[in-house]
Design a protein around this motif. Sequence first.
Motif, short mmCIF file in Angstrom:
data_model
loop_
_atom_site.label_atom_id
_atom_site.label_comp_id
_atom_site.label_asym_id
_atom_site.label_seq_id
_atom_site.Cartn_x
_atom_site.Cartn_y
_atom_site.Cartn_z
N GLU A 91 9.95 4.31 -7.41
CA GLU A 91 9.32 5.62 -7.43
C GLU A 91 8.36 5.75 -6.26
O GLU A 91 7.73 4.79 -5.84
CB GLU A 91 8.58 5.82 -8.76
CG GLU A 91 9.58 6.18 -9.84
CD GLU A 91 9.03 6.01 -11.22
OE1 GLU A 91 7.80 5.98 -11.35
OE2 GLU A 91 9.84 5.89 -12.15
N ALA A 92 8.25 6.99 -5.78
CA ALA A 92 7.45 7.23 -4.59
C ALA A 92 6.00 6.79 -4.80
O ALA A 92 5.38 6.22 -3.90
CB ALA A 92 7.51 8.70 -4.22
N LEU A 93 5.50 7.01 -6.02
CA LEU A 93 4.11 6.62 -6.27
C LEU A 93 3.89 5.14 -6.06
O LEU A 93 2.86 4.71 -5.55
CB LEU A 93 3.73 6.98 -7.70
CG LEU A 93 3.12 8.35 -7.89
CD1 LEU A 93 2.83 8.57 -9.35
CD2 LEU A 93 1.84 8.46 -7.07
N ALA A 94 4.88 4.36 -6.46
CA ALA A 94 4.76 2.92 -6.30
C ALA A 94 4.78 2.58 -4.82
O ALA A 94 4.02 1.73 -4.34
CB ALA A 94 5.88 2.20 -7.05
N ALA A 95 5.67 3.26 -4.09
CA ALA A 95 5.75 3.01 -2.65
C ALA A 95 4.38 3.28 -2.01
O ALA A 95 3.90 2.51 -1.17
CB ALA A 95 6.82 3.89 -2.02
N TRP A 96 3.76 4.37 -2.43
CA TRP A 96 2.45 4.70 -1.88
C TRP A 96 1.41 3.65 -2.26
O TRP A 96 0.59 3.24 -1.46
CB TRP A 96 2.01 6.07 -2.39
CG TRP A 96 2.58 7.18 -1.60
CD1 TRP A 96 2.62 7.23 -0.24
CD2 TRP A 96 3.20 8.36 -2.08
NE1 TRP A 96 3.22 8.39 0.15
CE2 TRP A 96 3.58 9.10 -0.95
CE3 TRP A 96 3.47 8.87 -3.34
CZ2 TRP A 96 4.22 10.34 -1.05
CZ3 TRP A 96 4.09 10.09 -3.44
CH2 TRP A 96 4.47 10.82 -2.30
N GLU A 97 1.50 3.21 -3.47
CA GLU A 97 0.53 2.22 -3.92
C GLU A 97 0.70 0.90 -3.17
O GLU A 97 -0.26 0.25 -2.77
CB GLU A 97 0.66 2.00 -5.43
CG GLU A 97 -0.20 0.84 -5.89
CD GLU A 97 -0.94 1.15 -7.17
OE1 GLU A 97 -1.05 2.34 -7.52
OE2 GLU A 97 -1.41 0.21 -7.80
N HIS A 98 1.98 0.50 -2.97
CA HIS A 98 2.23 -0.71 -2.20
C HIS A 98 1.61 -0.59 -0.81
O HIS A 98 0.96 -1.51 -0.32
CB HIS A 98 3.74 -0.96 -2.05
CG HIS A 98 4.42 -1.23 -3.35
ND1 HIS A 98 5.78 -1.26 -3.47
CD2 HIS A 98 3.95 -1.47 -4.59
CE1 HIS A 98 6.13 -1.51 -4.72
NE2 HIS A 98 5.01 -1.64 -5.42
N ALA A 99 1.84 0.56 -0.19
CA ALA A 99 1.33 0.76 1.17
C ALA A 99 -0.19 0.68 1.18
O ALA A 99 -0.80 0.03 2.05
CB ALA A 99 1.80 2.11 1.71
N ASP A 100 -0.82 1.29 0.19
CA ASP A 100 -2.28 1.26 0.12
C ASP A 100 -2.78 -0.18 -0.04
O ASP A 100 -3.75 -0.60 0.58
CB ASP A 100 -2.78 2.08 -1.09
CG ASP A 100 -2.63 3.57 -0.83
OD1 ASP A 100 -2.38 3.95 0.33
OD2 ASP A 100 -2.74 4.34 -1.80
N LEU A 101 -2.09 -0.91 -0.90
CA LEU A 101 -2.48 -2.28 -1.18
C LEU A 101 -2.40 -3.12 0.09
O LEU A 101 -3.32 -3.86 0.44
CB LEU A 101 -1.57 -2.84 -2.28
CG LEU A 101 -1.76 -4.31 -2.64
CD1 LEU A 101 -3.14 -4.50 -3.25
CD2 LEU A 101 -0.69 -4.75 -3.63
N LEU A 102 -1.28 -2.98 0.80
CA LEU A 102 -1.08 -3.77 2.01
C LEU A 102 -2.11 -3.37 3.07
O LEU A 102 -2.72 -4.23 3.73
CB LEU A 102 0.35 -3.56 2.53
CG LEU A 102 0.69 -4.29 3.83
CD1 LEU A 102 0.44 -5.78 3.68
CD2 LEU A 102 2.14 -4.04 4.22
N ALA A 103 -2.34 -2.07 3.22
CA ALA A 103 -3.31 -1.60 4.22
C ALA A 103 -4.69 -2.19 3.93
O ALA A 103 -5.36 -2.70 4.84
CB ALA A 103 -3.37 -0.08 4.22
N SER A 104 -5.11 -2.17 2.68
CA SER A 104 -6.42 -2.72 2.39
C SER A 104 -6.48 -4.19 2.69
O SER A 104 -7.49 -4.71 3.16
CB SER A 104 -6.84 -2.49 0.93
OG SER A 104 -6.08 -1.54 0.33
#
Lengths: 830, 471
Positions: B296-309
């Motif tokens: 799901e797109a939300l998960a993709a966004w969350e993964h990206a946020d997690l990696l960025a942090s």
Amino acid sequence: MVGHRLVEELADSSVDQIIVFSEEARPAYDRVSLSSYFDGKSAADLSLVPATGYPHAELVLGDPVVGLNLADREILTSTGRVETYDTLVLATGSRPFVPPVDGRDLPGVFTYRTLDDLDAIKEAAEGASCGLVVGGGLLGLEAARALRLLGLAVTVVERSNRLLPLQVDDGGGAVLLRHILPLGIGVRLDSTIVGLEPGHDGRVRRARLADGTEIPADVVVFAAGVRPCDELARSAGLEVGRRGGIVVDETCATSVPGVYAIGECACVGGIDGLVYGLVAPGYEMARVVVTQLRGEDASLGTLDTSTTLKLLGVDVASFGDAFGKSDGALELVYADHVNALYKKLVVSADAKRLLGGILVGDANDYPMLRTLVRSGEELGVDPQQLLSSGTQALPITGKALGEDAIICSCRNVCAGTIRAAVHDGADTVAELRNCTQAGTGCGSCVPMLTAILKEELEKAGRAVARGLCEHFDVTRQELFEIIAVTGIETFDELVRRYGRGRGCDICKPVVASILAGRPGSHPLDPQTAALQDTNDHVLANLQKDGTYSVVPRIPGGEITPDGLITLGTIAKEFGLYTKITGGQRIDMFGARIDQLPCIWERLVAAGFESGHAYGKAMRTVKSCVGSTWCRYGVQDSVRLAIDLELRYRGLRAPHKIKAGVSGCARECAEARSKDVGVIATEKGWNLYVGGNGGFSPRHAQLLASDLDEATLVRYIDRFLMYYIRTADRLQRTAAWLENLEGGIEHVRRVIIEDALGLCAELDAAMERHVASYVDEWKATLNDPQKRARFIAFVNDPDRTDPSIVFVPERGQHRPARKGELAAPSLTSAR
Amino acid sequence: MTGPRLRSVHVVVVGAGVAAVRLAERLAGHSRYAVTILGDEPCLPYNRALLPSALGSSRPAARLRFHAASWYRRNGINLRTGTAVIAIDRKSHRVVLADGNDVRYDVLVLALGAASTVPMVSGIRRLLARRCRVFTVRTAEDVRRLTAALHHARTVAVLGGGATGIALATGIALRGREVELVHSDAYLLDGVVDRTAANLIHTNLEKLGVRVRCGAPARSIVEGSAGVRLVCADGGLVVADMVVVACGARPRVRLAARAGLSIAEDGIAVTSELSVVDDPDIFAIGDCAAALGKGEALAAWEHADLLASALLGAPFERSPFLRTIRIHTGSLDLAVLGQPLAGTPVTLHDAARSTYKRLAVENNRLVGALLVGDTSEAGRLALALRRPWTPLFLRGVLFRYQDVEHRGLLPTETDLLCVCRSVSVAGFRAALDETSDWEEACRRTGAGTGCGTCRTAIERFASRYKTEHVA
Ligand SMILES: Cc1cc2nc3c(=O)[nH]c(=O)nc-3n(C[C@H](O)[C@H](O)[C@H](O)COP(=O)(O)OP(=O)(O)OC[C@H]3O[C@@H](n4cnc5c(N)ncnc54)[C@H](O)[C@@H]3O)c2cc1C
Ligand SMILES: Cc1cc2nc3c(=O)[nH]c(=O)nc-3n(C[C@H](O)[C@H](O)[C@H](O)COP(=O)(O)OP(=O)(O)OC[C@H]3O[C@@H](n4cnc5c(N)ncnc54)[C@H](O)[C@@H]3O)c2cc1C
Ligand code: SF4
């Protein structure tokens, strides 16, 4: 009941002679209220017939009619009496149906229809411990509660997949269970009884289910339906229905001229017609026959099969086309498993008219909704609005009703008649009842009456009276005054002299709390116990899983190490979850109702008292550590808090009262969030009132500053008493102050300046309270009758309430969540 | 503020989809990182989750794109579209492109997404390859082709009764085609919604003219002169001019597998920090990673946020995973938030309006919501998820009381107004202060441009803010 109604309505008719033959040895009584026999009503209370008998009819008791000679228009009674008749009305009602299971004749097996049945059940319950009710319908649930009240552990066995299968649907049934199980009534759905077996004494001992399970049962009550009493008619050759009942047409005439059948024994509309097991259709039939006997034509209108469940605290109503069977009917369902609410409305295909509905958990809207169904008027609002805000959503209530819309179906009164009566001068519901007869039957139309009255009065620019509910035209304050002045001690007397009807969920608890608040009374006194809220009922707080919590008083939050140890020991022993409350005391959760007296025995022995956490009463006086220990403190807040709490303990009020005392302006006790807040100053104490936490927090307002202690206490005395006397039901001090004309300034004038000359009276009232205080729990333990309310499974120590399941968490245990219920008591045979 | 500069770390992202863009947004403006995105699709990155809503558009990619090309330039992001990566050389820290060139990386992020699942229907692969009768929907190009093919079709069969299948079936039916939806399970959206909702969706679909056939998967497909014939497990026959396959997606892992990275059952094996288990310099995010909530797109966004942090050394608070599915086609609105089938239900079913709402409550928290027919409260619910509720709030949402926020629940500064685009209350308010038009503020912050769930809530928030601000 229906026969009685007929006779009553014939009172001033031209009928020459009326003879009433009754099989039962007592005159007609209110069968619908039969169960209240267990709530303290006597046979005399239930009787419908004046003690002197009918003035216009001969009443023959205990002598059933055993033969009919239709050709010669004669009847024969069991004692051999023969009478001839011009008109014969059969109102023989029905008999309970007992399915043909083995052991149905054993001693200890009963039905639930007559006062004699109830007497027999009462007697058998002595010394018994397990009850079983066959049938989960309206009667079955009433019977189950009756057995609970008699101290038995009860299981209801129901063949269908839900309780009240005729009244509620699956969704409603699921929510209903959430109300029934906490009453300590076990439920087995999808189960059938196949046999009853005796114990050594020859009395019934257990029941066998179709799936082989055995359930202990010392008392068995069959509530598996009724069959019309049509034997007499059948043997005389009257036509009877395929499924029983004396066949009648829409004028209630049987197949033989001069013979009518009414009530539950009648089968309306041919051999495949319907038998109505409710009283309202019966009354309609009585009306039809009476009208004909008066020489006019009459035929049956629509027969209303709406019903409510009459269990204290369990609201269920089912009305109109509850199952959406009409063509194109649409359903709106609100199912709230969190708050155990279920509401279903059935509307017409165009969503403009209400056809029926089901309410579980909150049936306040029932009377109005039912009237809407009956009147068939257009709703004028989106049905979803009706579902969400109930009948408050109806912007026009009575206004939409046409002149000939029936408002009171018991007495057949239409809106036009009521409006006319208001125009002719009636301005209270009581007057309306007198002059139109509306609302004198089942009473369910009274809210609509009230609405129409209000509208018409407003239209005419006349003043609207504000009563507590349909049973009292006076407000809570006025009731308080009445009780204080007259010294009336029972609800019944009060309602007889100053109200009407039997009371409802609004006025009963109000009166109960006023009565319990009188000095020297106890909430479990027989005259008030049945009126209490659930919590007050058992002097403990009901929790979501059906267990109770126990809160001993810890004045000012000060407790000795020994006290703590005692609480700890008791909690451990009874397996209670402990938690420190916001009011600085210790709450012990998870007690079964039958454990309450044992727990309190121990607490009382250790010197603890009831904390009244269950009551609308003074709760706690919270304190900070104060000058004794605190570097900032300027006064001894703990001592004052203890003194105050001991002074006001047990004080009953319209709502709970909380107080707090802080030792300096830092306000560590958060006293200004309390109904009564006291904050120390260099010179004495500041008194704040009307604070509130919770949903709409308010800061308490300053009433007086720098008071010495004696004055402080005096002011608090007066404040509390004034509040108790004048506030509305369930109105906290904050809301009360807000609604009080003049607000805090007014209070100041009344209790400081004595502007109304009330102070002496208020002071005296508080003195009486203080002098007469006794610990409710101690009193309960000492009174076997009160103690008996805590009906127990203790007779059968191996049996625990199966609906209560705990799971461990953080070193204690808590109620199981849904899905965790390992062995729910709801055992389904599927 | 240019001091002695260290050479910046080169982050290469393979795949220019939903997850990639979010990562770029997060790293943009941080000079420590130079970001290159390599994507095989020819168009600018776009919001794939909204593809069904672009049905009928001749340029779906343009309509759904996240940013204009200038945005990437302005933020120093080297976006290379139409560039497929064919191999990873882990030893030399390089990725090899289809044209034979290579790109060196310090940190490699795999955001490869997923590919449509082809169901077990005999004969389907051959037809798919020919691209004239059978279509899948994964990319903007797929949607463009499908839209074009619809011009020549009168009858359409849709395989798959999940959210995508339902959304596509509705969209196609609304364009006047005869649609038959073939679903293998006994009821629609199996396991995602309850039976009442499934039945209502079923009825609403049929009201739109979609024939729904549940409980019998298609078994074989053959092309005839007049279109294709599908035979279902129960012997039923479906004849249609074309077939749209919406049977889910499976992670694209081939590139990773060939580079010797471990593959788990449902994607590239990663640690909880999203680095692949075999190589600390390579990360995998979004649909291709075997990580929480994927698909799901939300998960993709969350993964990206997690990696960025993690890359920026900033703290990251993992939000409890929220699911959102949203179909918005007028008569068949559907929103699924969080876990509506968990906890204790509070439901409202209105057959007169054909709406159904179910809220799930657990331990005094709202854990999920399911809205059918009327999704106007979806934004407010998304905000309320995982927060304590009041009975009034629940009833208010169910029955759409207007002022319930005031009494029940007000968003706090750090709450996300828009979950998809991660716009906080504070951030949105700042934008509102600059422009008084809420839609302009949405454009500037990106709020409400993800799944669109939150738009009504944002609008309401903005109007309230304005009144309070002016007063
Ligand atoms: C516990 C209980 C709760 C109920 N609650 C409700 C409720 O909430 N709402 C509702 O609408 N209804 C309720 N009912 C049903 C309601 O009581 C009946 O519908 C109503 O009593 C029917 O009136 P009836 O006159 O037809 O029959 P009954 O009231 O049964 O009267 C018939 C009488 O005729 C007598 N009789 C029978 N045969 C002969 C004979 N051959 N000779 C002389 N006498 C004879 C019987 O002994 C009986 O006394 C309840 C019933 C019970 C038992
Ligand atoms: C029709 C449809 C409807 C959807 N609806 C919803 C919804 O309502 N809610 C929701 O939460 N989710 C929804 N989704 C899922 C959501 O779109 C995905 O979860 C999300 O796009 C995943 O993001 P990603 O970045 O991991 O993958 P993608 O967005 O798929 O991006 C991956 C990109 O990498 C490219 N790529 C792959 N391999 C290579 C390579 N070797 N070299 C270069 N580039 C490569 C791909 O072509 C693609 O462009 C939907 C998906 C589809 C297809
Ligand atoms: S209110 Fe004042 S006296 Fe009481 S604890 Fe706080 S600081 Fe100390």
